[in-house]
Design a protein around this motif. Structure first.
Motif, mmCIF file in Angstrom:
data_model
loop_
_atom_site.group_PDB
_atom_site.id
_atom_site.type_symbol
_atom_site.label_atom_id
_atom_site.label_comp_id
_atom_site.label_asym_id
_atom_site.label_seq_id
_atom_site.Cartn_x
_atom_site.Cartn_y
_atom_site.Cartn_z
ATOM 1 N N GLU A 199 58.912 31.615 122.630
ATOM 2 C CA GLU A 199 57.580 31.467 121.571
ATOM 3 C C GLU A 199 57.136 30.636 120.560
ATOM 4 O O GLU A 199 56.745 30.407 120.341
ATOM 5 N N LYS A 228 48.376 38.223 118.304
ATOM 6 C CA LYS A 228 49.554 37.867 118.668
ATOM 7 C C LYS A 228 49.229 35.805 118.485
ATOM 8 O O LYS A 228 49.606 35.374 117.824
ATOM 9 N N THR A 229 48.407 35.576 119.160
ATOM 10 C CA THR A 229 47.787 34.041 119.012
ATOM 11 C C THR A 229 47.654 33.674 117.240
ATOM 12 O O THR A 229 47.768 32.565 117.419
ATOM 13 N N SER A 269 54.365 37.506 113.718
ATOM 14 C CA SER A 269 55.045 37.057 114.419
ATOM 15 C C SER A 269 55.749 38.210 114.831
ATOM 16 O O SER A 269 55.600 38.473 116.287
ATOM 17 N N LEU A 300 57.308 38.373 119.601
ATOM 18 C CA LEU A 300 56.838 37.232 120.204
ATOM 19 C C LEU A 300 58.406 37.181 120.267
ATOM 20 O O LEU A 300 58.505 37.586 119.399
ATOM 21 N N GLU A 303 48.520 34.307 115.321
ATOM 22 C CA GLU A 303 49.614 34.547 114.186
ATOM 23 C C GLU A 303 50.516 33.232 114.198
ATOM 24 O O GLU A 303 50.798 32.746 113.639
ATOM 25 N N ALA A 341 54.541 41.174 116.041
ATOM 26 C CA ALA A 341 53.631 41.211 116.997
ATOM 27 C C ALA A 341 53.777 40.899 118.457
ATOM 28 O O ALA A 341 53.438 40.846 119.090
ATOM 29 N N ASP A 375 43.654 37.284 119.982
ATOM 30 C CA ASP A 375 44.587 38.530 120.239
ATOM 31 C C ASP A 375 45.310 38.195 119.079
ATOM 32 O O ASP A 375 45.526 36.958 118.376
#
Length: 118
Positions: free
Chosen positions: A80, A45-46, A71, A76, A48, A74, A43
């Motif tokens: 995180e 998010k991951t 991020s 975060l 980034e 997305a 995905d």
């Protein structure tokens, strides 16, 4: 103009100039970069978070700002982002600390911008 606006304006303006040169290799590289961070088996998010950690270890402040912005977009959380900061610092060592400081400052600016919009 604040640091976020200044960074985004400069990046956008210079990317337009670079792309207007119509260099096939540069255009292909930019396209690869765009496609690498698109939704896929991993995905956004991951991706980034990975990009941010790698940028910190490589000590590229522009890349760090870019990935912090992405991020943030997305979704975060601060927690995180700080976990990513901790991994990057662990991998990169103490040389990453100046970049960590600037990254923390930039993240605070992103959060302040959000609070202005609310």
């Amino acid at each position: 103009m604040n640091l976020i606006e200044e960074f985004n304006e400069y990046r956008g303006r210079m990317n337009e100039k670079i792309m207007s040169a119509d260099n096939k290799v540069i255009k292909r590289f930019f396209n690869l970069d765009t496609n690498a961070y698109a939704e896929g088996a991993i995905d956004v998010k991951t991706k980034e978070m990975i990009g941010l950690a790698c940028s910190m270890v490589l000590r590229c402040d522009d890349c760090i700002k870019y990935h912090l912005g992405k991020s943030y977009e997305a979704g975060l959380s601060k927690e995180e982002v700080y976990e990513v900061f901790s991994i990057a610092t662990l991998i990169g060592g103490s040389i990453v600390i100046p970049h960590l400081r600037r990254a923390a400052e930039y993240w605070e600016l992103l959060e302040e911008e959000k609070n202005k919009d609310v």
